[in-house]
Write an enzyme that holds these catalytic residues in place. Sequence first.
Site, short mmCIF file in Angstrom:
data_model
loop_
_atom_site.label_atom_id
_atom_site.label_comp_id
_atom_site.label_asym_id
_atom_site.label_seq_id
_atom_site.Cartn_x
_atom_site.Cartn_y
_atom_site.Cartn_z
N ASN A 76 -44.42 25.58 130.87
CA ASN A 76 -45.40 24.56 131.26
C ASN A 76 -45.35 24.22 132.75
O ASN A 76 -46.31 23.65 133.29
CB ASN A 76 -45.21 23.28 130.46
CG ASN A 76 -45.74 23.37 129.04
OD1 ASN A 76 -45.38 22.59 128.17
ND2 ASN A 76 -46.61 24.35 128.79
N ASP A 114 -49.42 20.91 119.77
CA ASP A 114 -50.40 21.72 120.49
C ASP A 114 -51.81 21.15 120.30
O ASP A 114 -52.15 20.66 119.23
CB ASP A 114 -50.34 23.16 119.96
CG ASP A 114 -51.16 24.12 120.81
OD1 ASP A 114 -51.44 23.79 121.98
OD2 ASP A 114 -51.51 25.20 120.31
#
Length: 277
Positions: free
Chosen positions: A66, A18
């Site tokens: 995503n 991340d």
Amino acid sequence: MNLVEARNLPRHVGIIMDGNGRWAELRGEPREAGHKAGSAAVRRIVRVCRRLGVEALTLYAFSEQNWARPQNEVDALMGLLREFLMTERGEILENDIRLVAIGDISRLPEAVRDVLDPLRKASATNRQMTLALALSYGAREEIAAAARELAMEAVAGRLDPETIDGALLAARLPSLSVGEPDLIIRTGGEQRLSNFLLYGAAYAELSFTERLWPDFTEDDLFAAIAAYQLHDNADEPAEGAEGGGEGEAARAKGALDAGRPWRALDLASHNGSRTGV
């Protein structure tokens, strides 16, 4: 000095990568630049894990959620994935790494599957390390798919519902084909799993760092492993005086020093070239 032995390395490490977008924004660059820098971090960490002797590494590369990102960002991520698979193919095969993919692979662009599928097949018998890429992956979706599969078999009369237990469900989860994760690391400052390896994470050690993924270094990895090993050893009985020989052997092999994580580099540096995967 508190020495943590190399023999206690986690067998399976999962990483939630991340912070690519924030890394780019802090530099006034497009998010795609952050993903490119993150791809370089993947190469770096895969290389180190292999040399340390980690048996399996699962990377959360692209989640099911995503797909909702802007199309240009998704396209950039898919392009970087294709480039990674093409560029690292030789190193993966030469270093006896088995590449697997978990998630809804059917959603990936054909250009990605055209390089992913042959590499998975070519590396299928490799045994040095398993690199699992979580692509179009979601843990809840994975569990739901396994439950549907078991339900369909029960309805068809091929499975007695009374025999369904945790072990049977786990056997249907592709993410556990390399075993449950011992250590899950999340970069970027958030302290949550974000739909990653939820079933397998039941007893995993969790490590959270503020470091954005493109900046994640060998030092950061070693620190997380050292902390895992300290906790893993917490319930073990202390060694007597006769254990000194074993401790010296571990030191010679490159044992991790909890107070000096780079001690693990001694192990890595004796295990081949530092370039490529």
